[in-house]
Scaffold this motif. Structure first.
Motif, mmCIF file in Angstrom:
data_model
loop_
_atom_site.group_PDB
_atom_site.id
_atom_site.type_symbol
_atom_site.label_atom_id
_atom_site.label_comp_id
_atom_site.label_asym_id
_atom_site.label_seq_id
_atom_site.Cartn_x
_atom_site.Cartn_y
_atom_site.Cartn_z
ATOM 1 N N ALA A 47 21.106 75.196 -46.188
ATOM 2 C CA ALA A 47 22.131 74.349 -46.435
ATOM 3 C C ALA A 47 21.813 73.316 -47.184
ATOM 4 N N CYS A 48 21.286 72.195 -47.045
ATOM 5 C CA CYS A 48 21.650 71.040 -47.071
ATOM 6 C C CYS A 48 20.649 71.243 -49.564
ATOM 7 N N GLY A 49 20.250 72.135 -49.106
ATOM 8 C CA GLY A 49 20.021 72.697 -50.718
ATOM 9 C C GLY A 49 21.340 72.676 -51.686
ATOM 10 N N PHE A 50 22.702 73.446 -50.662
ATOM 11 C CA PHE A 50 23.733 73.806 -51.283
ATOM 12 C C PHE A 50 24.554 72.619 -51.578
ATOM 13 N N ARG A 51 24.638 71.092 -50.267
ATOM 14 C CA ARG A 51 25.518 69.801 -49.941
ATOM 15 C C ARG A 51 24.250 69.440 -48.779
ATOM 16 N N VAL A 52 24.070 67.698 -49.225
ATOM 17 C CA VAL A 52 23.122 67.252 -48.430
ATOM 18 C C VAL A 52 23.682 66.947 -46.978
ATOM 19 N N PHE A 53 24.803 66.614 -46.477
ATOM 20 C CA PHE A 53 25.317 66.242 -45.927
ATOM 21 C C PHE A 53 26.622 66.954 -45.370
ATOM 22 N N VAL A 54 26.015 68.378 -45.612
ATOM 23 C CA VAL A 54 27.432 69.122 -44.677
ATOM 24 C C VAL A 54 26.376 70.030 -43.550
ATOM 25 N N PRO A 55 25.294 69.604 -43.898
ATOM 26 C CA PRO A 55 24.969 70.588 -42.967
ATOM 27 C C PRO A 55 24.328 69.478 -41.476
ATOM 28 N N LEU A 56 24.022 68.169 -42.169
ATOM 29 C CA LEU A 56 24.181 67.675 -40.604
ATOM 30 C C LEU A 56 25.395 67.072 -39.785
ATOM 31 N N LEU A 57 26.264 67.844 -40.602
ATOM 32 C CA LEU A 57 27.708 67.099 -40.782
ATOM 33 C C LEU A 57 27.565 67.983 -39.435
ATOM 34 N N VAL A 58 27.562 69.132 -39.749
ATOM 35 C CA VAL A 58 27.867 70.504 -38.794
ATOM 36 C C VAL A 58 26.729 70.140 -37.420
ATOM 37 N N VAL A 59 25.549 69.700 -37.823
ATOM 38 C CA VAL A 59 24.600 69.678 -36.028
ATOM 39 C C VAL A 59 24.842 68.822 -34.926
ATOM 40 N N SER A 60 25.740 67.964 -35.947
ATOM 41 C CA SER A 60 26.132 66.649 -35.259
ATOM 42 C C SER A 60 27.182 66.978 -34.760
ATOM 43 N N ALA A 61 28.265 67.469 -35.492
ATOM 44 C CA ALA A 61 29.231 68.513 -34.507
ATOM 45 C C ALA A 61 28.996 68.918 -33.394
ATOM 46 N N ALA A 62 27.962 69.809 -33.928
ATOM 47 C CA ALA A 62 27.362 70.957 -32.639
ATOM 48 C C ALA A 62 26.881 70.317 -31.517
ATOM 49 N N ALA A 63 26.295 69.273 -31.698
ATOM 50 C CA ALA A 63 25.333 68.018 -30.669
ATOM 51 C C ALA A 63 26.390 67.800 -29.930
ATOM 52 N N ILE A 64 27.249 67.004 -30.182
ATOM 53 C CA ILE A 64 28.282 66.780 -29.503
ATOM 54 C C ILE A 64 29.116 67.322 -28.639
ATOM 55 N N ILE A 65 30.027 68.275 -29.223
ATOM 56 C CA ILE A 65 30.183 68.806 -28.413
ATOM 57 C C ILE A 65 29.799 70.061 -27.229
ATOM 58 N N GLY A 66 28.055 69.899 -27.692
ATOM 59 C CA GLY A 66 27.422 70.432 -26.354
ATOM 60 C C GLY A 66 26.260 71.850 -26.821
ATOM 61 N N HIS A 67 27.227 72.393 -27.561
ATOM 62 C CA HIS A 67 26.245 73.386 -28.527
ATOM 63 C C HIS A 67 25.245 73.373 -29.049
ATOM 64 N N LEU A 68 24.785 72.799 -28.947
ATOM 65 C CA LEU A 68 23.516 72.043 -29.450
ATOM 66 C C LEU A 68 22.727 70.903 -29.125
ATOM 67 N N ASP A 69 21.421 71.097 -28.157
ATOM 68 C CA ASP A 69 20.344 70.380 -27.356
ATOM 69 C C ASP A 69 19.644 69.511 -28.957
ATOM 70 N N LEU A 70 19.939 68.457 -29.265
ATOM 71 C CA LEU A 70 18.895 67.747 -30.033
ATOM 72 C C LEU A 70 17.856 67.161 -28.657
ATOM 73 N N PRO A 71 16.286 67.744 -29.703
ATOM 74 C CA PRO A 71 15.281 66.672 -29.013
ATOM 75 C C PRO A 71 15.419 65.171 -28.802
ATOM 76 N N SER A 72 14.495 64.696 -27.806
ATOM 77 C CA SER A 72 15.429 63.099 -27.547
ATOM 78 C C SER A 72 14.959 61.878 -28.796
ATOM 79 N N ASN A 73 13.740 62.168 -29.914
ATOM 80 C CA ASN A 73 13.237 62.302 -30.752
ATOM 81 C C ASN A 73 14.435 61.892 -32.499
ATOM 82 N N VAL A 74 15.665 62.869 -31.993
ATOM 83 C CA VAL A 74 16.147 62.749 -32.862
ATOM 84 C C VAL A 74 18.220 62.650 -32.262
#
Length: 197
Positions: A16-43
């Protein structure tokens, strides 16, 4: 099994980053903030409010930039290496707990590779669109790319196995077809012996 699902999630988001660089990062960030995705501590920084705002602004600017004639080609030049970096980051962000060396090696190969391949294919498609229509069809292509980035990102978060199967099924086929199109053998002119009966 969790490692396999995490890898499919990372590869899907990277594509998806190949289609739009920042859109997937935005989705991952939103998913992590609402608690749907757990991120490793170094990211974990990806799941902060500051990162969400930065990704939202960057996504908006990137989306708008692709609707400016001829600027879209310049943007592709800058976005190609950024897509590889973004693909690496999102894959690292979705990787299960492992050593940093393994995490970033896997992220660079699988994530950076998927993002780079997708972006490279789209760059060639945009060049073809510009060559055949003088750039008139580029806004349509930009809209389709945005829809693909949003759709694939959302599918990856909701159903990572399905998204991974789609990406792993479609990318090799598209690459093969494009390779055949670009490097098909040109017909050779007949030799003198063949031309004269």
């Amino acid at each position: 099994m969790d490692t396999f699902i995490s890898l499919l999630l990372g590869v899907s988001l990277s594509a998806a980053c190949g289609f739009r660089v920042f859109v997937p990062l935005l989705v991952v960030s939103a998913a992590a903030i609402i608690g749907h995705l757990d991120l490793p501590s170094n990211v974990a920084w990806v799941g902060t409010d500051h990162a969400l705002i930065a990704f939202a602004v960057a996504s908006s600017l990137e989306i708008a930039g692709y609707y400016i004639p001829w600027f879209d080609h310049l943007l592709d030049t800058v976005a190609t290496p950024l897509a590889i970096v973004a693909g690496t980051v999102v894959t690292a962000a979705t990787a299960p707990d492992m050593s940093p060396l393994a995490q970033w090696t896997l992220a660079a190969i699988a994530g950076g590779g998927a993002a780079g391949l997708t972006k490279g294919l789209l760059n060639l498609l945009r060049i073809g669109s510009t060559a055949t229509s003088g750039g008139l069809t580029n806004p349509i292509l930009s809209t389709l790319e945005l829809i693909a980035a949003l759709g694939l990102s959302a599918l990856a978060i909701a159903l990572p196995v399905v998204a991974g199967v789609v990406v792993l099924g479609v990318l090799p086929f598209v690459t093969y077809r494009l390779w055949r199109f670009l490097f098909k053998r040109q017909p050779q002119p007949p030799t003198i012996d063949e031309a004269v009966p």
